[in-house]
Scaffold this motif. Structure first.
Motif, short mmCIF file in Angstrom:
data_model
loop_
_atom_site.label_atom_id
_atom_site.label_comp_id
_atom_site.label_asym_id
_atom_site.label_seq_id
_atom_site.Cartn_x
_atom_site.Cartn_y
_atom_site.Cartn_z
N ALA A 1 51.50 15.21 7.62
CA ALA A 1 51.29 14.77 9.16
C ALA A 1 53.02 14.93 9.63
N THR A 2 52.79 14.19 10.89
CA THR A 2 54.32 14.11 11.57
C THR A 2 54.81 12.54 11.49
N GLY A 3 55.72 12.45 11.93
CA GLY A 3 56.63 11.27 12.29
C GLY A 3 55.52 10.06 12.79
N THR A 4 54.92 10.31 13.92
CA THR A 4 53.72 9.42 14.54
C THR A 4 53.21 8.69 13.38
N GLY B 1 53.82 8.43 10.45
CA GLY B 1 54.53 7.55 9.40
C GLY B 1 54.44 6.29 10.07
N TRP B 2 54.62 6.22 11.32
CA TRP B 2 54.71 4.81 12.20
C TRP B 2 53.41 4.07 11.47
N GLU B 3 52.32 4.79 11.85
CA GLU B 3 50.77 4.41 11.41
C GLU B 3 50.88 3.99 9.96
N GLN C 1 62.04 6.31 24.81
CA GLN C 1 60.57 6.76 24.80
C GLN C 1 60.05 6.65 23.33
N PHE C 2 60.91 6.98 22.33
CA PHE C 2 60.18 6.71 20.93
C PHE C 2 59.96 5.16 20.62
N ALA C 3 60.79 4.24 20.94
CA ALA C 3 60.76 2.99 20.90
C ALA C 3 59.53 2.59 21.69
N ALA D 1 62.78 -0.84 14.10
CA ALA D 1 63.84 -0.41 14.81
C ALA D 1 63.88 1.12 14.80
N THR D 2 64.44 1.69 15.96
CA THR D 2 64.54 3.07 16.04
C THR D 2 65.88 3.36 15.99
N HIS D 3 66.14 3.97 14.50
CA HIS D 3 67.68 4.21 14.45
C HIS D 3 68.39 5.07 15.22
N ASN D 4 67.69 6.33 15.51
CA ASN D 4 68.39 7.17 16.44
C ASN D 4 67.36 7.36 17.52
N GLU D 5 67.64 7.07 18.67
CA GLU D 5 66.51 7.26 20.02
C GLU D 5 66.79 8.68 20.57
N THR D 6 65.86 9.47 20.14
CA THR D 6 66.29 11.07 20.48
C THR D 6 66.18 11.09 22.01
N SER D 7 65.42 10.30 22.60
CA SER D 7 65.21 10.48 24.16
C SER D 7 66.43 10.04 24.97
N VAL E 1 62.17 1.17 9.88
CA VAL E 1 63.11 1.84 10.74
C VAL E 1 62.46 3.33 11.01
N ASP E 2 62.64 3.77 12.42
CA ASP E 2 62.35 4.98 12.55
C ASP E 2 63.40 5.98 12.52
N GLY E 3 63.57 6.93 11.52
CA GLY E 3 64.82 7.58 11.08
C GLY E 3 64.43 9.00 11.20
N VAL E 4 63.56 9.34 12.19
CA VAL E 4 62.95 10.87 12.33
C VAL E 4 64.11 11.61 12.65
N SER E 5 64.80 11.12 13.59
CA SER E 5 66.17 11.83 14.14
C SER E 5 67.40 11.39 13.61
N SER E 6 67.55 10.82 12.36
CA SER E 6 68.88 10.38 11.99
C SER E 6 68.56 10.73 10.26
N SER F 1 59.58 16.26 8.83
CA SER F 1 60.01 17.43 8.51
C SER F 1 60.94 18.17 9.26
N GLN F 2 60.64 18.40 10.79
CA GLN F 2 61.14 19.23 11.73
C GLN F 2 62.55 18.59 12.47
N LYS F 3 63.21 17.80 11.96
CA LYS F 3 64.42 17.45 12.60
C LYS F 3 65.74 17.69 11.35
N GLY F 4 66.27 16.86 10.93
CA GLY F 4 67.13 17.06 9.89
C GLY F 4 66.98 17.47 8.54
C1 LIG Z 1 60.58 13.31 16.90
C2 LIG Z 1 60.44 11.94 16.90
C3 LIG Z 1 59.34 11.31 16.68
C4 LIG Z 1 58.09 11.75 16.63
O1 LIG Z 1 57.69 12.73 15.57
P1 LIG Z 1 56.52 13.68 15.59
O2 LIG Z 1 56.79 14.34 14.52
O3 LIG Z 1 56.72 14.46 16.92
O4 LIG Z 1 55.11 12.75 15.32
C5 LIG Z 1 59.33 9.90 16.40
N1 LIG Z 1 60.58 9.18 16.43
C6 LIG Z 1 61.65 9.83 16.86
C7 LIG Z 1 62.94 9.28 16.94
C8 LIG Z 1 61.94 11.25 16.98
O5 LIG Z 1 62.85 11.83 17.29
#
Ligand SMILES: *Cc1c(COP(=O)(O)O)cnc(C)c1O
Length: 388
Positions: free
Chosen positions: A62-65, A67-69, A89-91, A138-144, A169-174, A194-197
């Motif tokens: 699945a994707t990061g979204t 993971g939140w769920e 936007q991610f927070a 807590a969004t560690h790295n706010e990508t927006s 903690v949302d660490g998707v982009s950290s 998977s698709q960031k770091g």
């Molecule tokens: C990319 C990103 C997400 C969303 O991830 P998806 O893989 O598109 O579901 C969530 N949080 C942050 C901080 C992101 O950068």
């Protein structure tokens, strides 16, 4: 157009050739006796990237979204109160998910450009003497906005208030790019993708849960099925998965982890810090500012604010159409006001110089009052002065 499209968006990031090749595999029987030899070490090695020895790692196709769920529905109970500071936007999306899943989401608006306000957080937690707040998001790295928050500071605020809330903690982009320490910072759920770091295509949610969170999973009454950690726990114990795994992602992850450990996590963090600083020097040389305010700069993505009479979307489309480079757009509240340069994953000095040069050309085409070569020059000076 000849040559490659240069990907400078903050996810998906560039996939190294070694990883692309590693993913090119025939399908296998995921119930075979050899499958655990792939999965079990991956789960152990993800713990190293999360910096945890006491937590447990999970992989969802699945994707990061998702993971939140997983965190929401496995650790909490229906209607629980959660606390979130909304500064990007991610927070925002995480908070909105909480509402849609029926949680009582307490949202505090913050400036887009700043991170989690630690003093306000501590005060709010101290006020909550009945411990109604069950989790802090807590969004560690706010990508927006290109903003990094101080997660060690969030833990300190929880401890100062002697508050038992879970720390999600949302660490998707950290994770894997910026220092992240699950155990030291007392993080109960870490969500990465998977698709960031990790330099992979989307399709892998890489998660970590603390022992405290996993205990709560046993008693949570929230309905869940596909995202149930219990099914993962049972099947992962013998090296298998509850349903068909995303095999190329697993083989790709094996290779990307090998590359990451060969470079060394501390070296990766230092590389991202250096690449990010070069981009910030270029932005300053252009006479522009970042969306991130002082003290909050992200080392994986920079959001550049355009002058009030300009539209950042034009810079992005010019960069794409004329120069074949992809920049990130401004999301929601900062749409048209910022464009984003990703410096995450498989990047080096020259890849960043390409990003800066292409951006400069596009801005000149859009009538920006900048000098050709100014940003590139500033970045070159910095990268040369700090090269090993
Ligand atoms: C990319 C990103 C997400 C969303 O991830 P998806 O893989 O598109 O579901 C969530 N949080 C942050 C901080 C992101 O950068």
């Amino acid at each position: 157009m000849a040559g490659r499209n240069h990907l400078y968006i903050p996810g998906p990031t560039n996939v190294p050739n070694e990883v692309l090749n590693a993913m090119h595999v025939p399908m296998e029987d995921h119930r075979s006796p050899i499958f655990p030899k792939l999965l079990t070490p991956l789960l152990e090695d993800l713990k190293k990237v999360f910096n945890t020895t006491t937590g447990q790692a999970f992989i969802f196709p699945a994707t990061g979204t998702a993971g939140w769920e997983v965190a929401f529905t496995n650790v909490l109970n229906p209607g629980d109160k959660v606390l979130v500071y909304r500064f990007g936007q991610f927070a925002h999306l995480w908070a909105e998910m909480g509402k849609r899943l029926g949680f009582d989401v307490e949202i505090h608006q913050e400036d887009w450009g700043k991170g989690i306000p630690l003093d306000k957080l501590e005060a709010r937690l101290k006020e909550d003497t009945n411990h109604e707040i069950k989790a802090v998001l807590a969004t560690h790295n706010e990508t927006s906005t290109g903003v990094t928050s101080d997660i060690a500071g969030v833990r300190k605020a929880l401890d100062a208030a002697n508050h038992p809330a879970f720390l999600f903690v949302d660490g998707v982009s950290s994770v894997g790019s910026i220092e992240f320490r699950m155990d030291d910072w007392g993080v109960d759920a870490i969500i990465s993708g998977s698709q960031k770091g990790f330099m992979l295509p989307a399709g892998g949610a890489f998660l970590g849960f603390s022992a405290k969170a996993l205990k709560a999973v046993e008693t949570s009454t929230y309905p869940r099925c596909f995202l149930d950690l219990k099914d993962q726990i049972t099947t992962n114990a013998t090296g298998y998965t509850p349903y068909t795994p995303n095999l190329p992602i697993l083989y790709g992850l094996r290779k990307s982890l090998d590359l990451m450990f060969a470079e060394g996590l501390d070296n990766i963090y230092a590389r991202h810090a250096r690449l990010g600083e070069g981009v910030r020097r270029a932005v300053a040389a252009w006479g522009l500012t970042t969306c991130a305010q002082e003290g909050f700069h992200s080392n994986t993505v920079t959001a550049v604010v355009v002058p009030a009479d300009k539209d950042a979307r034009e810079v992005i489309s010019t960069a794409f159409n004329r120069y074949n480079i992809s920049l990130g757009g401004g999301l929601s509240e900062v749409m048209g006001k910022v464009f984003r340069i990703g410096h995450m994953g498989d990047m080096n000095d020259v890849s960043m110089l390409g990003a800066i040069a292409g951006t400069e050309m596009a801005m000149l085409d859009c009538g920006f009052d900048i000098k050709a070569g100014s940003g590139v020059g500033a970045a070159i000076e910095y990268y040369r002065a700090t090269a090993k």
